[in-house]
Design a protein around this motif. Structure first.
Motif, PDB file in Angstrom:
ATOM      1  N   GLU A  15      -3.306  30.201  64.807  1.00  0.00           N
ATOM      2  CA  GLU A  15      -3.655  29.346  65.944  1.00  0.00           C
ATOM      3  C   GLU A  15      -2.895  28.028  65.895  1.00  0.00           C
ATOM      4  OE1 GLU A  15      -7.641  27.349  68.039  1.00  0.00           O
ATOM      5  OE2 GLU A  15      -7.834  28.781  66.398  1.00  0.00           O
ATOM      6  N   ALA A  16      -2.725  27.494  64.697  1.00  0.00           N
ATOM      7  CA  ALA A  16      -2.000  26.227  64.548  1.00  0.00           C
ATOM      8  C   ALA A  16      -0.505  26.401  64.758  1.00  0.00           C
ATOM      9  CB  ALA A  16      -2.271  25.637  63.164  1.00  0.00           C
ATOM     10  N   HIS A  17       0.014  27.599  64.395  1.00  0.00           N
ATOM     11  CA  HIS A  17       1.459  27.835  64.485  1.00  0.00           C
ATOM     12  C   HIS A  17       1.696  29.204  65.133  1.00  0.00           C
ATOM     13  CE1 HIS A  17       1.876  24.302  62.047  1.00  0.00           C
ATOM     14  NE2 HIS A  17       1.130  24.827  61.107  1.00  0.00           N
ATOM     15  N   PRO A  18       1.627  29.242  66.477  1.00  0.00           N
ATOM     16  CA  PRO A  18       1.650  30.519  67.189  1.00  0.00           C
ATOM     17  C   PRO A  18       3.036  31.124  67.379  1.00  0.00           C
ATOM     18  CG  PRO A  18       1.422  28.705  68.742  1.00  0.00           C
ATOM     19  CD  PRO A  18       1.375  28.098  67.376  1.00  0.00           C
ATOM     20  N   VAL A  19       4.079  30.379  66.990  1.00  0.00           N
ATOM     21  CA  VAL A  19       5.448  30.831  67.226  1.00  0.00           C
ATOM     22  C   VAL A  19       6.119  31.170  65.895  1.00  0.00           C
ATOM     23  CG1 VAL A  19       7.708  30.166  68.133  1.00  0.00           C
ATOM     24  CG2 VAL A  19       5.625  29.468  69.330  1.00  0.00           C
ATOM     25  N   PRO A  20       6.743  32.340  65.769  1.00  0.00           N
ATOM     26  CA  PRO A  20       7.424  32.673  64.515  1.00  0.00           C
ATOM     27  C   PRO A  20       8.678  31.827  64.307  1.00  0.00           C
ATOM     28  CG  PRO A  20       7.817  34.375  66.156  1.00  0.00           C
ATOM     29  CD  PRO A  20       6.820  33.432  66.756  1.00  0.00           C
TER      30      PRO A  20
ATOM     31  N   GLY B 120       0.774  28.837  57.412  1.00  0.00           N
ATOM     32  CA  GLY B 120       0.265  29.448  58.626  1.00  0.00           C
ATOM     33  C   GLY B 120       1.304  29.901  59.629  1.00  0.00           C
ATOM     34  N   TYR B 121       2.553  30.047  59.193  1.00  0.00           N
ATOM     35  CA  TYR B 121       3.615  30.533  60.067  1.00  0.00           C
ATOM     36  C   TYR B 121       3.956  31.992  59.730  1.00  0.00           C
ATOM     37  CZ  TYR B 121       4.868  25.557  60.834  1.00  0.00           C
ATOM     38  OH  TYR B 121       4.874  24.214  61.125  1.00  0.00           O
ATOM     39  N   ARG B 122       4.537  32.684  60.691  1.00  0.00           N
ATOM     40  CA  ARG B 122       5.282  33.899  60.397  1.00  0.00           C
ATOM     41  C   ARG B 122       6.727  33.465  60.188  1.00  0.00           C
ATOM     42  NH1 ARG B 122       6.306  39.366  64.103  1.00  0.00           N
ATOM     43  NH2 ARG B 122       7.427  40.525  62.464  1.00  0.00           N
ATOM     44  N   ALA B 123       7.273  33.717  59.005  1.00  0.00           N
ATOM     45  CA  ALA B 123       8.619  33.257  58.640  1.00  0.00           C
ATOM     46  C   ALA B 123       9.508  34.464  58.374  1.00  0.00           C
ATOM     47  CB  ALA B 123       8.548  32.357  57.407  1.00  0.00           C
ATOM     48  N   VAL B 124      10.579  34.577  59.144  1.00  0.00           N
ATOM     49  CA  VAL B 124      11.454  35.746  59.121  1.00  0.00           C
ATOM     50  C   VAL B 124      12.880  35.292  58.834  1.00  0.00           C
ATOM     51  CG1 VAL B 124      12.344  37.671  60.491  1.00  0.00           C
ATOM     52  CG2 VAL B 124       9.979  36.890  60.815  1.00  0.00           C
ATOM     53  N   ALA B 125      13.565  35.984  57.919  1.00  0.00           N
ATOM     54  CA  ALA B 125      14.970  35.700  57.638  1.00  0.00           C
ATOM     55  C   ALA B 125      15.783  36.964  57.813  1.00  0.00           C
ATOM     56  CB  ALA B 125      15.146  35.151  56.227  1.00  0.00           C
ATOM     57  N   VAL B 126      16.935  36.843  58.439  1.00  0.00           N
ATOM     58  CA  VAL B 126      17.824  37.981  58.678  1.00  0.00           C
ATOM     59  C   VAL B 126      19.090  37.827  57.843  1.00  0.00           C
ATOM     60  CG1 VAL B 126      18.857  36.810  60.685  1.00  0.00           C
ATOM     61  CG2 VAL B 126      19.071  39.298  60.442  1.00  0.00           C
ATOM     62  N   SER B 127      19.600  38.945  57.376  1.00  0.00           N
ATOM     63  CA  SER B 127      20.942  38.988  56.795  1.00  0.00           C
ATOM     64  C   SER B 127      21.896  39.521  57.856  1.00  0.00           C
ATOM     65  CB  SER B 127      20.986  39.906  55.561  1.00  0.00           C
ATOM     66  OG  SER B 127      20.236  39.385  54.491  1.00  0.00           O
ATOM     67  N   PHE B 128      22.978  38.794  58.119  1.00  0.00           N
ATOM     68  CA  PHE B 128      23.973  39.293  59.062  1.00  0.00           C
ATOM     69  C   PHE B 128      24.489  40.661  58.611  1.00  0.00           C
ATOM     70  CE2 PHE B 128      25.053  34.583  59.573  1.00  0.00           C
ATOM     71  CZ  PHE B 128      24.336  34.466  60.748  1.00  0.00           C
ATOM     72  N   ARG B 129      25.027  41.401  59.547  1.00  0.00           N
ATOM     73  CA  ARG B 129      25.630  42.699  59.219  1.00  0.00           C
ATOM     74  C   ARG B 129      26.651  42.529  58.079  1.00  0.00           C
ATOM     75  NH1 ARG B 129      28.106  43.992  64.970  1.00  0.00           N
ATOM     76  NH2 ARG B 129      26.082  43.082  65.525  1.00  0.00           N
ATOM     77  N   GLY B 130      26.601  43.441  57.117  1.00  0.00           N
ATOM     78  CA  GLY B 130      27.510  43.357  55.979  1.00  0.00           C
ATOM     79  C   GLY B 130      27.107  42.356  54.922  1.00  0.00           C
ATOM     80  N   HIS B 131      25.941  41.722  55.087  1.00  0.00           N
ATOM     81  CA  HIS B 131      25.431  40.758  54.117  1.00  0.00           C
ATOM     82  C   HIS B 131      24.102  41.268  53.547  1.00  0.00           C
ATOM     83  CE1 HIS B 131      28.235  38.427  56.509  1.00  0.00           C
ATOM     84  NE2 HIS B 131      28.218  37.472  55.601  1.00  0.00           N
ATOM     85  N   GLY B 132      23.812  40.878  52.317  1.00  0.00           N
ATOM     86  CA  GLY B 132      22.572  41.341  51.715  1.00  0.00           C
ATOM     87  C   GLY B 132      22.476  42.857  51.789  1.00  0.00           C
ATOM     88  N   GLN B 133      21.364  43.353  52.324  1.00  0.00           N
ATOM     89  CA  GLN B 133      21.159  44.797  52.460  1.00  0.00           C
ATOM     90  C   GLN B 133      21.409  45.291  53.882  1.00  0.00           C
ATOM     91  OE1 GLN B 133      20.552  46.637  49.663  1.00  0.00           O
ATOM     92  NE2 GLN B 133      20.868  44.641  48.679  1.00  0.00           N
TER      93      GLN B 133
END
Length: 261
Positions: free
Chosen positions: A12-17, A43-56
């Motif tokens: 409720e406090a942090h409705p945006v990821p 209280g957040y949804r925290a998402v991290a992406v790896s660009f194509r060819g990076h990480g997995q």
């Protein structure tokens, strides 16, 4: 398939990821060390992406041929998979990718951390040429740069302050990977941001001991987006991994809270 590290839930406090976007030679892991857990705990949804060819993340063409547009498409793919448009937070080259993403996509807010400025990576590239002319020439001819940043000494010069513990620097150096030579050209001249197309409010943060982007360049970024840059003392380029990372996370948390995000 893109690698996505996803922690926490909206509240409720942090409705945006929050969507975190890494810089050159890195991957989503750099956010997972501290930031994703910090924001999930708050209280957040925290998402991290790896660009194509990076990480997995998978890739369907040679990494050297990947473009800024490809990386923007990766950010958009993850953003579109979320229930609402996320706050986008970009570091270094990822900051330029966020700027390009925001030219054509809406977001409630964005954060640029030690970002490539809208004028491009000319300044950083020129400083590399002056300090290490042999390296710069070899990179230009081979399109490969990893060998010039992946020792602890080289990683410290580029990414960390003198006070960063050696184990932190060594761990980062061991995880770095090759990046696209085409993207480096895009960031220099071919795909520069157009701040006049961006309406999203931005928080612009810099590090006083940044080995990649100067205070002048960070201030130019802030000026282009009609705001003021904020700097963290005794901190190097990798603001999410440096000692004192908590102060950076807390500033972002407070800024988002002030906006009801």
């Amino acid at each position: 398939m893109l690698e996505v590290i996803d922690k926490g839930c909206v509240s409720e406090a942090h409705p945006v990821p929050l969507l975190f976007v890494h810089g050159a030679w890195h991957a989503a892991w750099c956010w997972n060390e501290h930031f994703l857990g910090y924001f999930a705990d708050h209280g957040y949804r925290a998402v991290a992406v790896s660009f194509r060819g990076h990480g997995q993340s998978a890739i369907d063409k040679p990494l050297r041929d990947c473009t800024v547009d490809d990386y923007v498409a990766d950010v958009k793919s993850v953003a579109d998979s979320l229930q609402v448009p996320p706050v986008v937070i970009g570091h270094s080259m990822g900051g330029l990718i966020v700027q390009k993403y925001l030219e054509t996509n809406t977001a409630p807010a964005g954060v640029l951390m030690a970002s490539i400025p809208p004028q491009g990576n000319y300044g950083s590239s020129l400083r590399w040429l002056r300090r290490r002319p042999g390296q710069a020439v070899k990179m230009a001819f081979t399109g490969k740069s990893l060998q010039y940043i992946n020792t602890p000494a080289q990683a410290r010069e580029k990414f960390f302050s003198a006070n960063t513990p050696e184990d932190v620097v060594a761990d980062c150096a061991a995880r770095l990977q090759e990046d696209s030579s085409r993207v480096s050209v895009d960031c220099l001249v071919l795909k520069l941001p157009h701040p006049d197309r961006v309406t999203t409010p931005l928080l612009v943060l810099g590090a006083e001991q940044d080995g990649a982007h100067t205070r002048k360049e960070v201030r130019a970024t802030a000026r282009a987006y009609r705001t003021e840059a904020e700097f963290f003392p005794d901190m190097g380029h990798n603001m999410m991994l440096e000692p004192g990372w908590e102060a950076v996370a807390e500033r972002i948390h407070g800024w988002l809270g002030d906006r009801g995000l």
